[in-house]
Design a protein around this motif. Structure first.
Motif, short mmCIF file in Angstrom:
data_model
loop_
_atom_site.label_atom_id
_atom_site.label_comp_id
_atom_site.label_asym_id
_atom_site.label_seq_id
_atom_site.Cartn_x
_atom_site.Cartn_y
_atom_site.Cartn_z
N PHE A 151 0.86 -1.18 0.00
CA PHE A 151 0.00 0.00 0.00
C PHE A 151 0.89 1.22 0.00
N HIS A 152 1.02 1.88 -1.15
CA HIS A 152 1.94 3.00 -1.29
C HIS A 152 1.49 4.22 -0.47
N SER A 153 0.22 4.26 -0.12
CA SER A 153 -0.31 5.39 0.66
C SER A 153 -0.64 4.95 2.08
N LEU A 154 0.18 4.06 2.63
CA LEU A 154 -0.05 3.59 4.00
C LEU A 154 0.22 4.72 4.99
N HIS A 155 -0.82 5.20 5.63
CA HIS A 155 -0.68 6.15 6.73
C HIS A 155 -1.93 6.06 7.60
N SER A 156 -1.91 6.77 8.70
CA SER A 156 -2.99 6.61 9.69
C SER A 156 -4.34 7.08 9.19
N GLY A 157 -4.37 7.89 8.14
CA GLY A 157 -5.64 8.34 7.60
C GLY A 157 -6.27 7.33 6.66
N ASN A 158 -5.54 6.27 6.30
CA ASN A 158 -6.05 5.29 5.35
C ASN A 158 -6.24 3.90 5.95
N VAL A 159 -6.00 3.78 7.25
CA VAL A 159 -6.28 2.52 7.96
C VAL A 159 -7.42 2.78 8.92
N ASP A 216 -9.17 4.58 0.59
CA ASP A 216 -8.37 5.37 -0.35
C ASP A 216 -7.32 4.49 -1.02
N VAL A 217 -7.78 3.48 -1.75
CA VAL A 217 -6.93 2.36 -2.16
C VAL A 217 -6.43 2.45 -3.61
N SER A 218 -6.42 3.63 -4.20
CA SER A 218 -6.01 3.73 -5.61
C SER A 218 -4.52 3.49 -5.81
N ASP A 219 -3.71 3.75 -4.78
CA ASP A 219 -2.26 3.74 -4.95
C ASP A 219 -1.65 2.54 -4.24
N MET A 220 -1.67 1.39 -4.90
CA MET A 220 -1.05 0.20 -4.33
C MET A 220 -0.65 -0.77 -5.43
N THR A 221 0.26 -1.66 -5.06
CA THR A 221 0.65 -2.77 -5.93
C THR A 221 0.36 -4.05 -5.19
N ILE A 222 -0.28 -4.99 -5.86
CA ILE A 222 -0.59 -6.28 -5.25
C ILE A 222 0.15 -7.36 -6.03
N TYR A 223 1.14 -7.96 -5.37
CA TYR A 223 1.97 -8.98 -5.99
C TYR A 223 1.40 -10.38 -5.74
N PRO A 224 1.75 -11.34 -6.58
CA PRO A 224 1.31 -12.72 -6.35
C PRO A 224 2.18 -13.46 -5.35
N LEU A 274 5.52 -9.93 0.41
CA LEU A 274 6.48 -8.85 0.22
C LEU A 274 7.85 -9.20 0.78
N MET A 275 8.88 -8.74 0.08
CA MET A 275 10.25 -8.87 0.56
C MET A 275 10.48 -7.88 1.71
N CYS A 276 11.54 -8.11 2.48
CA CYS A 276 11.82 -7.26 3.63
C CYS A 276 11.95 -5.79 3.24
N ALA A 277 12.67 -5.52 2.16
CA ALA A 277 12.90 -4.13 1.77
C ALA A 277 11.58 -3.42 1.50
N THR A 278 10.63 -4.12 0.89
CA THR A 278 9.34 -3.52 0.59
C THR A 278 8.54 -3.32 1.87
N ARG A 279 8.60 -4.27 2.78
CA ARG A 279 7.91 -4.13 4.07
C ARG A 279 8.44 -2.91 4.83
N ILE A 280 9.75 -2.76 4.82
CA ILE A 280 10.35 -1.61 5.52
C ILE A 280 9.89 -0.30 4.89
N ARG A 281 9.84 -0.25 3.55
CA ARG A 281 9.38 0.97 2.88
C ARG A 281 7.95 1.32 3.27
N SER A 282 7.13 0.29 3.49
CA SER A 282 5.75 0.55 3.90
C SER A 282 5.71 1.29 5.23
N PHE A 283 6.55 0.89 6.16
CA PHE A 283 6.56 1.55 7.46
C PHE A 283 7.25 2.91 7.40
#
Length: 228
Positions: free
Chosen positions: A139-147, A159-167, A170-179
């Motif tokens: 979820f590229h727009s992960l923040h407290s206003g969207n959860v 507000d889910v327009s900005d996300m990528t859903i992989y099959p 997620l790898m660690c680097a992507t998880r870290i970017r989310s936070f």
């Protein structure tokens, strides 16, 4: 689902849009006009305005991405809004959706008005985020206003327009970017202290064996963001 993703959009005329604004409640707007309108029946109209003449949004609109992502999240059993209609506006490139919202309060609203209620749910929030990441949702727009915390004490996404859903998960680097994206709102990182995030990461790690090696790096990133 494939047929739904190719649902044609309807024309939303200027006259009809003005009527919706008069009859509804404008929740959000910018210098270009209304962005989110609550309609009399409780549904929301969300408008996406193309910013550039040549843009990927003109080939595959933000409204259709919003629709697609909502459908895919529902298929993954992740609570989110239900899109009812797709629209294109008279102005080239502008699109819109009408959706049924989730009931509840955003984390941002709870942080402002009922912080004590949020702290006991820290581990559950971590579990929700780990489940989302294990299901491949970035979820590229992960923040407290969207959860959103729903009345059943479960979490959902808006507000889910900005996300990528992989099959894949997620790898660690992507998880870290989310936070790290949460750090954009430094004042909120400070409100939710180290104890909250440690509890959230306990839930995150318990919910996902794949996340265990990521948690130390995520906590280090959160510590850095809180100390800036």
């Amino acid at each position: 689902m494939l047929n739904l993703l190719h649902t044609p959009s309807q024309l939303l005329t200027d006259e009809r849009l003005q009527q919706m604004c008069r009859e509804g409640n404008i929740i959000e707007q910018d210098p270009r006009g209304p962005k989110v309108i609550q309609l009399p029946d409780g549904d929301f109209l969300k408008i996406f305005r193309a910013r550039r003449v040549f843009s990927g949004a003109r080939l595959y609109s933000h409204a259709r991405r919003f629709y697609r992502n909502a459908l895919r999240l529902q298929a993954l059993d992740i609570p989110t809004v239900t899109v009812k209609s797709l629209y294109h506006l008279s102005h080239s490139g502008h699109t819109a959706v009408v959706y049924q919202p989730l009931a509840g309060q955003t984390l941002r609203q709870l942080m402002a008005s009922d912080l004590a209620r949020l702290y006991p749910l820290a581990a559950k929030l971590g579990t929700f985020l780990a489940t989302m990441h294990d299901k491949g949702v970035h979820f590229h727009s992960l923040h407290s206003g969207n959860v959103l915390l729903m009345p059943n004490s479960e979490f959902g996404l808006i507000d889910v327009s900005d996300m990528t859903i992989y099959p894949w998960s997620l790898m660690c680097a992507t998880r870290i970017r989310s936070f790290v994206r949460l750090g954009k709102y430094h004042e909120e990182m400070v409100v939710l202290d180290k104890a909250f995030w440690q509890a959230a990461m306990q839930g995150y790690q318990q919910a996902s064996a794949k996340a265990a090696r990521c948690v130390p790096s995520i906590l280090a990133s959160i510590d850095y963001l809180q100390s800036r």
